[in-house]
Design a protein around this motif. Structure first.
Motif, PDB file in Angstrom:
ATOM      1  N   ARG A 123       0.813  -1.215   0.000  1.00  0.00           N
ATOM      2  CA  ARG A 123       0.000   0.000   0.000  1.00  0.00           C
ATOM      3  C   ARG A 123       0.848   1.268   0.000  1.00  0.00           C
ATOM      4  N   ASN A 124       2.146   1.151   0.228  1.00  0.00           N
ATOM      5  CA  ASN A 124       3.011   2.323   0.343  1.00  0.00           C
ATOM      6  C   ASN A 124       3.096   3.149  -0.934  1.00  0.00           C
ATOM      7  N   ARG A 125       2.719   2.583  -2.057  1.00  0.00           N
ATOM      8  CA  ARG A 125       2.761   3.323  -3.326  1.00  0.00           C
ATOM      9  C   ARG A 125       1.552   4.232  -3.496  1.00  0.00           C
ATOM     10  N   ILE A 126       0.576   4.082  -2.607  1.00  0.00           N
ATOM     11  CA  ILE A 126      -0.664   4.866  -2.714  1.00  0.00           C
ATOM     12  C   ILE A 126      -0.733   5.831  -1.538  1.00  0.00           C
ATOM     13  N   PRO A 127      -0.901   7.131  -1.787  1.00  0.00           N
ATOM     14  CA  PRO A 127      -1.056   8.067  -0.664  1.00  0.00           C
ATOM     15  C   PRO A 127      -2.226   7.643   0.230  1.00  0.00           C
ATOM     16  N   VAL A 128      -2.049   7.759   1.550  1.00  0.00           N
ATOM     17  CA  VAL A 128      -3.055   7.306   2.508  1.00  0.00           C
ATOM     18  C   VAL A 128      -4.425   7.905   2.217  1.00  0.00           C
ATOM     19  N   LYS A 129      -4.483   9.206   1.908  1.00  0.00           N
ATOM     20  CA  LYS A 129      -5.779   9.841   1.645  1.00  0.00           C
ATOM     21  C   LYS A 129      -6.479   9.174   0.464  1.00  0.00           C
ATOM     22  N   ASP A 130      -5.735   8.888  -0.609  1.00  0.00           N
ATOM     23  CA  ASP A 130      -6.320   8.222  -1.778  1.00  0.00           C
ATOM     24  C   ASP A 130      -6.767   6.802  -1.431  1.00  0.00           C
ATOM     25  N   LEU A 131      -5.988   6.115  -0.640  1.00  0.00           N
ATOM     26  CA  LEU A 131      -6.328   4.758  -0.224  1.00  0.00           C
ATOM     27  C   LEU A 131      -7.628   4.752   0.576  1.00  0.00           C
ATOM     28  N   LEU A 132      -7.740   5.652   1.552  1.00  0.00           N
ATOM     29  CA  LEU A 132      -8.944   5.714   2.382  1.00  0.00           C
ATOM     30  C   LEU A 132     -10.172   6.118   1.568  1.00  0.00           C
ATOM     31  N   THR A 133      -9.984   7.033   0.620  1.00  0.00           N
ATOM     32  CA  THR A 133     -11.099   7.439  -0.238  1.00  0.00           C
ATOM     33  C   THR A 133     -11.583   6.254  -1.065  1.00  0.00           C
ATOM     34  N   ALA A 134     -10.648   5.522  -1.655  1.00  0.00           N
ATOM     35  CA  ALA A 134     -11.017   4.378  -2.488  1.00  0.00           C
ATOM     36  C   ALA A 134     -11.710   3.284  -1.680  1.00  0.00           C
ATOM     37  N   VAL A 135     -11.239   3.044  -0.479  1.00  0.00           N
ATOM     38  CA  VAL A 135     -11.783   1.941   0.320  1.00  0.00           C
ATOM     39  C   VAL A 135     -13.103   2.306   0.986  1.00  0.00           C
TER      40      VAL A 135
END
Length: 181
Positions: A100-112
Motif C-alpha cells: 500500500r506504500n505506493r498509494i497516498p493514505v488519503k487516496d487509499l482511504l477514499t477508495a476503500v
C-alpha cells in the motif's frame, strides 16, 4: 526445598499482517508442550490480557507497523521487553502489507471507504486508528534484536530461533533456514 526455575515470560503480538506467523507457531504441535514447560505466555492473541505487560523476556512480533496503535504498541513492547523478535516477512521487510506504500493514505482511504461504498462507510474513519503514511517493517519503528524471516516462517525455523534464545545463545540459522518466503 528447591524452587522451580523461573519461566521465560513470552509474548506474541500481531500487528498489520495476516496471522500466518501465529498459525505457523501453532504448527509447532507437540513441541508446544515442551515449550510450555519453559515459558509463561503472558500476552498474545491466545491470552486474555488487554494491556501489554511489563518485564517480558521475549516477544515475537508479527506484521508490519501500519497505524498509530501499532506504533504505540511497538514502542511499549520495546520499553518492556528484553528480546524483541521480528517474526515473519511482514515484520522483517514490510512484505505484502507494505504494498500500500505506493498509494497516498488519503487516496487509499477514499477508495476503500467512499468510492467502494464499504458496508461501514466513511464513518469508519472516525473510529479506526489513523494509518501511518507508510507501512513499516518493525525495525524502522523500534530496535529489533532478532530477525525470523519467512512467509510464514516454517515451524522448524521458529523452533530453532526459540531454542537458541531459551538457551541464551545467539541465533544462527543454518542455510536452509535463512531464506525468505
Amino acid at each position: 526445598m528447591n524452587a522451580e526455575p523461573q519461566k521465560v515470560r513470552l509474548a506474541t503480538v500481531w500487528l498489520g499482517g495476516c496471522s500466518g506467523c501465529h498459525m505457523s507457531f501453532l504448527d509447532l504441535d507437540e513441541s508446544l508442550m515442551d515449550l510450555s514447560e519453559q515459558v509463561e505466555l503472558v500476552y498474545g492473541p491466545l491470552v486474555d490480557a488487554k494491556t501489554y505487560p511489563e518485564n517480558v523476556d521475549l516477544c515475537l512480533v508479527e506484521g508490519a507497523v501500519t497505524n498509530i496503535e501499532n506504533l504505540e504498541l511497538a514502542r511499549r513492547i520495546r520499553t518492556h521487553t528484553k528480546i524483541v523478535v521480528s517474526f515473519g516477512d511482514c515484520a522483517v521487510t514490510g512484505n505484502v502489507t507494505s504494498m500500500r506504500n505506493r498509494i497516498p493514505v488519503k487516496d487509499l482511504l477514499t477508495a476503500v471507504y467512499q468510492q467502494a461504498r464499504a458496508p461501514i462507510g466513511p464513518q469508519a474513519l472516525e473510529v479506526l486508528p489513523a494509518l501511518l503514511e507508510k507501512a513499516l517493517p518493525l525495525h524502522q519503528a523500534i530496535r529489533v534484536d532478532v530477525f525470523l524471516p519467512g512467509c510464514p516462517p516454517v515451524p522448524e525455523r521458529i523452533s530453532a530461533v526459540l531454542d537458541a534464545l531459551l538457551k541464551g545463545q545467539e541465533v544462527e540459522l543454518s542455510p536452509p533456514l535463512r531464506t525468505f518466503g
